[in-house]
Every structure is written in structure tokens, then in C-alpha cells.
Design an enzyme around this catalytic site. Structure first.
Site, PDB file in Angstrom:
ATOM      1  CG  ASP A 264      -2.002   1.019   1.186  1.00 35.16           C
ATOM      2  OD1 ASP A 264      -2.470   1.364   0.078  1.00 35.16           O
ATOM      3  OD2 ASP A 264      -2.400   1.509   2.254  1.00 35.16           O
TER       4      ASP A 264
ATOM      5  CG  HIS B  87      -5.211   3.387  -3.766  1.00 34.40           C
ATOM      6  ND1 HIS B  87      -3.843   3.610  -3.816  1.00 34.40           N
ATOM      7  CD2 HIS B  87      -5.490   3.051  -2.478  1.00 34.40           C
ATOM      8  CE1 HIS B  87      -3.330   3.437  -2.606  1.00 34.40           C
ATOM      9  NE2 HIS B  87      -4.300   3.097  -1.783  1.00 34.40           N
TER      10      HIS B  87
ATOM     11  CG  HIS C  51      -8.230  -1.604  -3.239  1.00 29.77           C
ATOM     12  ND1 HIS C  51      -9.245  -0.747  -2.853  1.00 29.77           N
ATOM     13  CD2 HIS C  51      -8.130  -2.528  -2.251  1.00 29.77           C
ATOM     14  CE1 HIS C  51      -9.744  -1.144  -1.692  1.00 29.77           C
ATOM     15  NE2 HIS C  51      -9.066  -2.212  -1.301  1.00 29.77           N
TER      16      HIS C  51
ATOM     17  CG  HIS D 235      -6.334  -1.395   1.317  1.00 29.91           C
ATOM     18  ND1 HIS D 235      -7.314  -0.718   0.628  1.00 29.91           N
ATOM     19  CD2 HIS D 235      -5.242  -0.585   1.306  1.00 29.91           C
ATOM     20  CE1 HIS D 235      -6.854   0.448   0.229  1.00 29.91           C
ATOM     21  NE2 HIS D 235      -5.587   0.563   0.622  1.00 29.91           N
TER      22      HIS D 235
END
Length: 381
Positions: A179, A257, A260, A274
Site C-alpha cells: 500500500d 487504488h 483495488h 487492501h
């Protein structure tokens, strides 16, 4: 360079928590520190996170705190937020304590914002920078991403206890590394040509963050609690959050992201964290840069990351995310969600369609799988 508009120039910056306390065993001081913000906290977190925190609130004879424990959080969803708001009112709470991972902390921050109360965050792993940021991501009850909410301020107090973080599964820190890495790959392409001082500072700090993670992650994972481990935890929880705060809305998340967010609409990805989905999203973003812009730098960066991912255990293919048998229709669903008009993917300096994103995801997975098979055969030879 396109100049910032008047509204962008005067956007408030929510750079950092008002207070950060970090150290080994710092939670022993938690009740005393929290009383500066309120006496009747509602403690919001997942079931395991709440259980980990309860020993620190077991003996409050010498404290003015009267805590209540909120219903366990699974997702930061509107139904969950509604339940917790009701519990907060019943307790007459005057401060929120968020404990746990990203979804629990996002939930706590948003409950505090809506109730106009102070917020204290206590991360239980190095998986995200949610304990730092003025942002909450909202999902539906099935765990699919819906939208994000910019908050008025970062947490009032962040308590980072390395002793607590060290008890988390190693997988959570690996996901946090993935991340945090995205800060560089996303901010550098969305804001890398900015001439505005704070954005330049944020992008350069993202580069420093990337280099630190590439250099220290392997050592950190070999010695939990060691000096390199502590530096990597600081990087994933604190430094990554600082970069987002310093860069503000102009130092954006982009395709990593967005991928994601799209993948959360597939039930099979509930088993992946995540940061694992974001890490795969970085590979997809770099592949898009290769396919659409013909970027040799992106190709080189992707190869570097593939080697690093394999070394520390980040996903490199859709199969690694539990999507080995995904159908084209399911992949199209994820790609379509990732390319909605409101998606961060459109902060790329070129247009991306769902079909192009699907091609990037399929081709990077296929190429990586072929490379792994070739390496395996060489190893057996």
C-alpha cells in the site's frame, strides 16, 4: 503546466494528527492520554482488535474514563455507521477511539466526524496509513468500495504501540508495504511535474519512502521488532500518511487504488488484504503506461517490483489474489468499476477504458506467470 484554480489554491491541508505518541508499551499510558479529549469514549474496532485493547482498559480506578465498546466492525458501511451512531448517543460519548486496521479506523474517523467529536486512533498492524489520514473509504455491506469521504482534520491523537503491532500477522505488514509503495507510483505520475512547493515535497518524500521500503523490507520481515522492522512500520503507518497529507488533493491516488476499488466488487477478493490488491494495482498501472504510452521506464519499474514482490510475498498475478479462475465477465465488472467517471484512474495523464485496463491486468498476469514457470524449469534443470 496547468495552474491550480482559485478553489484548489485555497483548499485546506490536513497534514498530520495533532499529536502522535509512539513507542514500545505506549498503550499503558492510553487512559491518561485520552482523558485530555474526553471521559466517555466509544471504542470502535473489529472483534480481535477490541479484545487486544481491553487489557489496557481493564483497571480504570485511577482514571476518569468510562468507556463503552461499540459493535464489532467488519466494513466501513452506512449500516455499520448508523449502528455505531446510535450506540454513541446511548453512551453519551464525548470522544471516539478507533482501534484496528484500515476499515475499523476509517469507520471510527467517520463516526467522529459526523458527531463532531475528537478521534483517537490506535493501529493494530502496519497494514495501512489509516491511523494518520483525514480520509475514510466507505464500502457496502458486501465489502465493495462505494466512495471516499475527505474529513475535516486528521486524528487528534495517534497511539502507535510497537508492542501491539508486533503481535499482528506478518502478512499485514507485507500488505502495508504494498500500500505504501503506491504513494510513489501514483503521486509521481499524477503530480510529478508540479511546480508547487508542497506537492514537490510530497512527491519527493514518496520517492524516499519507496527507496526505504525496497532496501529495508526484507530485513524487517526477518526480525520482527528489530530496528529495520520499526523503520518499516513507521514508513507504512506514519510516513505514508504524511505524504498524503502534505500533498493534499493534488497528490493523488491513481490506477493502483482504482484497481483495488474495482476488485472489491468481486467476492473472491474478500480473502485478500487492501494492500495486496493495491500492490497488484501498481503492476497494472505500470502495464497501462507500457501499453498506452510505450514507457520503457514503466516496464523497467515493473520488472524491479516483480522481483521485490516475490522476495517478500506480495501478489504478482490474479491467481495470487484468489482469482485464478476468474471469468472475463467478472474481470470486466472489476475493470468497469475501476473506470467509473469518478474513479481515481482518470488522474492518469492519458485516457483509460475498461477494455484497456482488462488488457493490462491480463497481460501482466500472463507474462508474470510465464516467467515464473520458466524460472521453475531452470531451477529443476
Amino acid at each position: 503546466m496547468k495552474p491550480l484554480t482559485t478553489s484548489e489554491l485555497f483548499l485546506p491541508l490536513t497534514i498530520a494528527p495533532a499529536q502522535v505518541q509512539r513507542g514500545w508499551g505506549i498503550l499503558a499510558q492510553a487512559p491518561e492520554l485520552i482523558t485530555a479529549y474526553g471521559r466517555k469514549p466509544l471504542i470502535i474496532g473489529g472483534q480481535q482488535a477490541q479484545a487486544a485493547l481491553k487489557p489496557y482498559f481493564a483497571n480504570l480506578q485511577n482514571s476518569d474514563l468510562i468507556p463503552a465498546w461499540g459493535s464489532p466492525v467488519q466494513d466501513c458501511s452506512e449500516p455499520t455507521l448508523g449502528i455505531l451512531a446510535t450506540e454513541l448517543a446511548a453512551h453519551s460519548g464525548d470522544v471516539i477511539i478507533g482501534v484496528g486496521g484500515g476499515k475499523a479506523l476509517d469507520t471510527a474517523k467517520l463516526v467522529a466526524q459526523r458527531a463532531k467529536l475528537p478521534i483517537v486512533t490506535i493501529p493494530t498492524s502496519g497494514a495501512t496509513c489509516a491511523a494518520w489520514t483525514a480520509l475514510s473509504n466507505v464500502y457496502n455491506s458486501a465489502g465493495a468500495f462505494q466512495y471516499d469521504v475527505a474529513l475535516d482534520h486528521c486524528p487528534n491523537l495517534l497511539l502507535l504501540d510497537y508492542q501491539l503491532i508486533a503481535t499482528a500477522p506478518q502478512r499485514t505488514l507485507i500488505a502495508g508495504i504494498g500500500d505504501a509503495l503506491a504513494k510513489w507510483y501514483e503521486a509521481s505520475i499524477s503530480s510529478g511535474h508540479s511546480q508547487h512547493t508542497l506537492i514537490i515535497a510530497a512527491v519527493q518524500q514518496a520517492r524516499v519512502l519507496r527507496d526505504l521500503l525496497l532496501q529495508k523490507s526484507s530485513e524487517a520481515l526477518q526480525e520482527i521488532g528489530g530496528p529495520a522492522w520499526q523503520e518499516v512500520v513507521d514508513a507504512t503507518v506514519l510516513m505514508a500518511g504524511m505524504i498524503g497529507g502534505l500533498g493534499g488533493a493534488q497528490c493523488r491516488t491513481v490506477a493502483a487504488h482504482a484497481v483495488h476499488n474495482g476488485l472489491t466488487h468481486l467476492s473472491l477478493t474478500k480473502q485478500s488484504l487492501h494492500g495486496e490488491k493495491v500492490a497488484y494495482g501498481i503492476l497494472a498501472q505500470l502495464r497501462l503506461e507500457e501499453l498506452i504510452q510505450g514507457s520503457h521506464l514503466a516496464a523497467s519499474s515493473r520488472q524491479q517490483l516483480l522481483s521485490f514482490y516475490r522476495e517478500i510475498g506480495l501478489p504478482t498475478t490474479l491467481s495470487d489474489l484468489g482469482l485464478g479462475d476468474i471469468s472475463l465477465r467478472e474481470l470486466e465488472t472489476a475493470a468497469t468499476q475501476a473506470c467509473l467517471p469518478t474513479s481515481d484512474i482518470h488522474h492518469l495523464p492519458f485516457t483509460v477504458t475498461p477494455a484497456e485496463l482488462m488488457a493490462a491486468m491480463i497481460s501482466t498476469t500472463a507474462e508474470t506467470t510465464a516467467m515464473a514457470r520458466a524460472n521453475s524449469k531452470e531451477g529443476l534443470a
